[in-house]
Every structure is written in structure tokens, then in C-alpha cells.
Design a protein around this motif. Structure first.
Motif, PDB file in Angstrom:
ATOM      1  N   VAL A  99       0.845  -1.197   0.000  1.00 18.80           N
ATOM      2  CA  VAL A  99       0.000   0.000   0.000  1.00 18.80           C
ATOM      3  C   VAL A  99       0.881   1.248   0.000  1.00 18.80           C
ATOM      4  N   ILE A 100       1.914   1.246   0.870  1.00 19.70           N
ATOM      5  CA  ILE A 100       2.831   2.391   0.906  1.00 19.70           C
ATOM      6  C   ILE A 100       3.524   2.540  -0.447  1.00 19.70           C
ATOM      7  N   GLY A 101       3.915   1.405  -1.050  1.00 16.44           N
ATOM      8  CA  GLY A 101       4.574   1.425  -2.353  1.00 16.44           C
ATOM      9  C   GLY A 101       3.678   2.006  -3.434  1.00 16.44           C
ATOM     10  N   VAL A 102       2.425   1.572  -3.459  1.00 19.15           N
ATOM     11  CA  VAL A 102       1.487   2.059  -4.472  1.00 19.15           C
ATOM     12  C   VAL A 102       1.267   3.566  -4.309  1.00 19.15           C
ATOM     13  N   VAL A 103       1.099   4.011  -3.056  1.00 17.34           N
ATOM     14  CA  VAL A 103       0.887   5.444  -2.824  1.00 17.34           C
ATOM     15  C   VAL A 103       2.093   6.235  -3.309  1.00 17.34           C
ATOM     16  N   PHE A 104       3.298   5.716  -3.001  1.00 11.47           N
ATOM     17  CA  PHE A 104       4.513   6.395  -3.440  1.00 11.47           C
ATOM     18  C   PHE A 104       4.566   6.457  -4.972  1.00 11.47           C
ATOM     19  N   GLY A 105       4.237   5.325  -5.621  1.00 15.32           N
ATOM     20  CA  GLY A 105       4.236   5.273  -7.078  1.00 15.32           C
ATOM     21  C   GLY A 105       3.260   6.283  -7.672  1.00 15.32           C
ATOM     22  N   LEU A 106       2.093   6.394  -7.063  1.00 14.10           N
ATOM     23  CA  LEU A 106       1.095   7.346  -7.550  1.00 14.10           C
ATOM     24  C   LEU A 106       1.598   8.784  -7.417  1.00 14.10           C
ATOM     25  N   PHE A 107       2.312   9.057  -6.299  1.00 19.73           N
ATOM     26  CA  PHE A 107       2.884  10.394  -6.130  1.00 19.73           C
ATOM     27  C   PHE A 107       3.842  10.707  -7.275  1.00 19.73           C
ATOM     28  N   VAL A 108       4.691   9.726  -7.615  1.00 19.37           N
ATOM     29  CA  VAL A 108       5.641   9.914  -8.706  1.00 19.37           C
ATOM     30  C   VAL A 108       4.893  10.167 -10.017  1.00 19.37           C
ATOM     31  N   ALA A 109       3.831   9.384 -10.253  1.00 23.68           N
ATOM     32  CA  ALA A 109       3.064   9.538 -11.487  1.00 23.68           C
ATOM     33  C   ALA A 109       2.439  10.926 -11.565  1.00 23.68           C
ATOM     34  N   ALA A 148      -5.133  18.844 -13.220  1.00 29.03           N
ATOM     35  CA  ALA A 148      -5.537  17.489 -12.872  1.00 29.03           C
ATOM     36  C   ALA A 148      -4.515  16.865 -11.936  1.00 29.03           C
ATOM     37  N   ALA A 149      -3.221  17.114 -12.214  1.00 22.88           N
ATOM     38  CA  ALA A 149      -2.164  16.564 -11.365  1.00 22.88           C
ATOM     39  C   ALA A 149      -2.258  17.140  -9.955  1.00 22.88           C
ATOM     40  N   VAL A 150      -2.530  18.450  -9.864  1.00 21.68           N
ATOM     41  CA  VAL A 150      -2.641  19.069  -8.541  1.00 21.68           C
ATOM     42  C   VAL A 150      -3.809  18.449  -7.762  1.00 21.68           C
ATOM     43  N   ALA A 151      -4.937  18.267  -8.456  1.00 21.31           N
ATOM     44  CA  ALA A 151      -6.108  17.684  -7.790  1.00 21.31           C
ATOM     45  C   ALA A 151      -5.812  16.260  -7.327  1.00 21.31           C
ATOM     46  N   ALA A 152      -5.201  15.473  -8.227  1.00 17.72           N
ATOM     47  CA  ALA A 152      -4.889  14.097  -7.861  1.00 17.72           C
ATOM     48  C   ALA A 152      -3.901  14.057  -6.704  1.00 17.72           C
ATOM     49  N   GLY A 153      -2.946  15.009  -6.729  1.00 15.39           N
ATOM     50  CA  GLY A 153      -1.966  15.077  -5.640  1.00 15.39           C
ATOM     51  C   GLY A 153      -2.630  15.372  -4.309  1.00 15.39           C
ATOM     52  N   ALA A 154      -3.591  16.301  -4.322  1.00 15.04           N
ATOM     53  CA  ALA A 154      -4.285  16.652  -3.079  1.00 15.04           C
ATOM     54  C   ALA A 154      -5.053  15.447  -2.544  1.00 15.04           C
ATOM     55  N   LEU A 155      -5.689  14.740  -3.472  1.00 12.36           N
ATOM     56  CA  LEU A 155      -6.441  13.549  -3.088  1.00 12.36           C
ATOM     57  C   LEU A 155      -5.514  12.502  -2.476  1.00 12.36           C
ATOM     58  N   LEU A 156      -4.358  12.305  -3.131  1.00 14.65           N
ATOM     59  CA  LEU A 156      -3.375  11.345  -2.631  1.00 14.65           C
ATOM     60  C   LEU A 156      -2.898  11.713  -1.236  1.00 14.65           C
ATOM     61  N   MET A 157      -2.713  13.039  -1.033  1.00 11.39           N
ATOM     62  CA  MET A 157      -2.268  13.527   0.269  1.00 11.39           C
ATOM     63  C   MET A 157      -3.260  13.118   1.344  1.00 11.39           C
ATOM     64  N   LEU A 158      -4.544  13.338   1.049  1.00 12.44           N
ATOM     65  CA  LEU A 158      -5.592  12.967   2.010  1.00 12.44           C
ATOM     66  C   LEU A 158      -5.553  11.467   2.280  1.00 12.44           C
ATOM     67  N   ILE A 159      -5.388  10.689   1.195  1.00 12.12           N
ATOM     68  CA  ILE A 159      -5.364   9.237   1.367  1.00 12.12           C
ATOM     69  C   ILE A 159      -4.180   8.823   2.230  1.00 12.12           C
ATOM     70  N   SER A 160      -2.991   9.441   1.983  1.00 10.94           N
ATOM     71  CA  SER A 160      -1.845   8.991   2.779  1.00 10.94           C
ATOM     72  C   SER A 160      -1.961   9.429   4.231  1.00 10.94           C
ATOM     73  N   ILE A 161      -2.557  10.612   4.483  1.00 15.77           N
ATOM     74  CA  ILE A 161      -2.801  11.010   5.880  1.00 15.77           C
ATOM     75  C   ILE A 161      -3.704   9.979   6.547  1.00 15.77           C
ATOM     76  N   GLY A 162      -4.722   9.553   5.799  1.00 16.65           N
ATOM     77  CA  GLY A 162      -5.629   8.533   6.327  1.00 16.65           C
ATOM     78  C   GLY A 162      -4.914   7.237   6.636  1.00 16.65           C
ATOM     79  N   ILE A 163      -3.990   6.844   5.749  1.00 12.98           N
ATOM     80  CA  ILE A 163      -3.270   5.580   5.964  1.00 12.98           C
ATOM     81  C   ILE A 163      -2.408   5.661   7.224  1.00 12.98           C
ATOM     82  N   VAL A 164      -1.660   6.785   7.369  1.00 10.98           N
ATOM     83  CA  VAL A 164      -0.803   6.900   8.548  1.00 10.98           C
ATOM     84  C   VAL A 164      -1.654   6.944   9.812  1.00 10.98           C
ATOM     85  N   ASN A 165      -2.791   7.654   9.767  1.00 13.96           N
ATOM     86  CA  ASN A 165      -3.681   7.681  10.935  1.00 13.96           C
ATOM     87  C   ASN A 165      -4.155   6.281  11.293  1.00 13.96           C
ATOM     88  N   ALA A 166      -4.488   5.502  10.265  1.00 15.98           N
ATOM     89  CA  ALA A 166      -4.952   4.140  10.516  1.00 15.98           C
ATOM     90  C   ALA A 166      -3.847   3.312  11.163  1.00 15.98           C
TER      91      ALA A 166
END
Lengths: 119, 188
Positions: free
Chosen positions: B103-113, B150-168
Motif C-alpha cells: 500500500v505504501i509502495g502504491v501510494v509512493f508510485g502514484l505520487f511519482v506519477a 488534474a495533477a494538482v487535484a490528484a496530488g491533493a487527493l493522494l495527500m488525504l489518502i496517505s494522511i488517512g493511511i498513517v492515521n490508521a
């Protein structure tokens, strides 16, 4: 000590510490030994708990000379801590009343027990 | 266990935390031994009542990582929170790793994309109008801007998702030493 006892005691540890401090400032050793007598658990657990409560702003610390040896770190409950305490005492009362109602349920009909809590 | 050994094992377990935090924690436990001695208890008695120093250190480290993450949401605090979580390193977390690491790997990959899309959007925006972009220069500028936003929006979404993952993860970590670990080692 049974599993349910351990879980219950761990859960209410914070509540007990706040209750102790609401009756006067104290230092960790004293808190720990009073808790250990009453709640029977590792004294060491008190330090992670005190650090957590300090970072949540529930308690503050100050140093005071001790009659023997170096100064001691005393803990004092804050206003936030008092608020949290009264909330948790309320939760605890509701919870124990509900559990008592269920345990004693065989003696009194369930519905009666439930309505009396809501009243 | 003697006082020295307790403190040594505690320090070993706290390695990697800021020096002043370690000093403060060690001072707390030293004070505990002093107060115990004033109370007429032996070092062994006090150490036994305190519990396992390595386990206390793990709990203290995890709490510190959690607090850092709570007070400052940054990539580095997320990383140290994740490390503190791994530091709990016991069976249930090892079981969880095969799930968490991908999961961490996929999130990181998405950030790169997302970063790549942003950069290429910028490229289309700047170079497109001069290189015969299909549809003309205005289309190139709009396409570039579109890709970047679109990249900025996707990045913001990813940020929220990763905050959620670390909180979990942090939630699970607390659950771990409050409930699961006492259940596994009920005796210490």
C-alpha cells in the motif's frame, strides 16, 4: 488476573490518575504506587501515560525539593484535565450502571432497567 | 534486574529518539528508583514492579512518533511515525506488513506519477504552442493547464489518502500495545 480485568484496568488508568490528581498534586512514584496497590499493574506504565496526558494538556509539571535526595517532578491537573475527568466519570457511571443493569437483569425485568437509565 | 541494567535496556530501546527526550525519560525512571530506595525497596523490587524496560521503551517511542505526527503533518513526521510503528515489531504487525508495504509502495508510485503528469503538463503548456500541437496553440495551452491542474487535484487527493493511511497505522499501533500485546504477554 483474568483477561477482562486487565483490559478494564488499562482502560480506566487515565481516569484514575486524573481522579487522584484532582485531589492534590502528586509525583509519579506516589501515583504509581497508589495505582499499583489499587489496580495491580506494572508501575512502569505510569510514565508513558503521564507523558501522553502532559502532551494532551491534561496535566502540567513542576519541580519541587524533596525531603530526601534530588528535586521531584510533580504533576498538577489542568482545567482541561478537570473537564476530561468529569466527562469520563460521567461515561464511567453510565457504563457501570448499564453493566449492572445487565448483570442484575435476572432479578429485575430488562425493560425496567433500561427506562430507569434513560429517565 | 539491577537499576543499571534496567536503565541500560531502557536507553537501548529508546535509541533514535531526540537526546533531550531520552534524557527526560531516563530521569523519570531514575527518580522512580530514588523514590523506591527512599521507600526502603531494593533495586530488584523496584525494577520488577516497573516491568519490562524494552516494552516500556517501545511504548514511549511509539507515543513520541504519534505526537510528532499529530503536531506536524509532514512527510518526515509521517515517515518517523511509520518507523515507530514498525519498531513495535511484533507478530501481529509482522503479519500486517505484507499488506502495509505494498500500500505504501502504491501510494509512493502514484505520487511519482502525479509529479510526472504535472511536469509533462508544464512541458505541453510551454513547448506545445511552438511545435505544431494538433489543434493549434490555444489547444496546447489549455491541454497543458488541464494536465497540470488534474495533477494538482490528484496530488491533493493522494495527500488525504496517505494522511488517512498513517492515521490508521497509528490507531492500530495504539490498539496493539493497549489490547493485543497485553493479551499476548499477559504475565509481563
Amino acid at each position: 488476573m483474568s483477561e477482562i480485568e486487565i483490559q478494564l484496568k488499562k482502560g480506566v488508568l487515565g481516569l484514575c490518575v486524573l481522579a487522584l490528581l484532582s485531589r492534590g498534586d502528586s509525583y509519579a512514584y506516589e501515583i504509581a504506587s497508589r495505582m499499583a496497590d489499587a489496580v495491580d499493574m506494572g508501575e512502569g506504565t505510569i510514565y508513558p501515560l503521564m507523558r501522553r496526558m502532559q502532551s494532551e494538556g491534561l496535566v502540567t509539571t513542576y519541580l519541587e525539593e524533596s525531603p530526601s535526595g534530588p528535586p521531584r517532578k510533580y504533576y498538577r491537573i489542568t482545567d482541561t484535565g478537570r473537564e476530561r475527568l468529569s466527562e469520563q466519570v460521567g461515561d464511567w457511571r453510565t457504563f457501570t450502571a448499564a453493566v449492572n443493569g445487565l448483570i442484575l437483569g435476572s432479578e429485575a425485568p430488562m425493560e425496567e432497567g433500561e427506562t430507569s437509565h434513560e429517565a | 534486574m539491577k537499576r543499571n541494567e534496567f536503565i541500560k535496556r531502557l536507553k537501548a530501546g529508546l535509541k533514535g529518539m531526540p537526546q533531550e527526550d531520552i534524557a527526560e525519560i531516563v530521569a523519570d525512571y531514575e527518580e522512580h528508583f530514588d523514590a523506591g530506595a527512599a521507600d526502603g525497596r531494593s533495586e530488584e523490587e523496584v525494577a520488577a514492579a516497573l516491568g519490562n524496560p524494552s516494552r516500556l521503551a517501545r511504548e514511549l517511542r511509539f507515543e513520541a512518533g504519534f505526537r510528532n505526527w499529530e503536531s506536524a503533518r509532514s512527510p518526515s513526521s509521517a515517515w518517523s511515525a511509520i518507523l515507530a510503528f514498525m519498531g513495535l515489531a511484533t507478530i501481529d504487525i509482522l503479519i500486517l506488513l505484507p499488506v502495509v508495504l505494498p500500500v505504501i509502495g502504491v501510494v509512493f508510485g502514484l505520487f511519482v506519477a502525479v509529479l510526472a503528469i504535472f511536469v509533462s503538463g508544464g512541458f505541453v503548456l510551454i513547448a506545445g504552442p511552438f511545435s505544431g500541437f494538433p489543434g493549434g496553440w490555444l489547444v496546447a495551452i489549455l491541454a497543458g493547464l488541464g494536465m497540470m491542474s488534474a495533477a494538482v487535484a490528484a496530488g491533493a487527493l493522494l495527500m488525504l489518502i496517505s494522511i488517512g493511511i498513517v492515521n490508521a497505522l497509528m490507531w492500530f499501533g495504539r490498539l496493539h500495545y493497549r489490547v493485543i500485546e497485553p493479551a499476548i504477554h499477559a504475565e509481563d
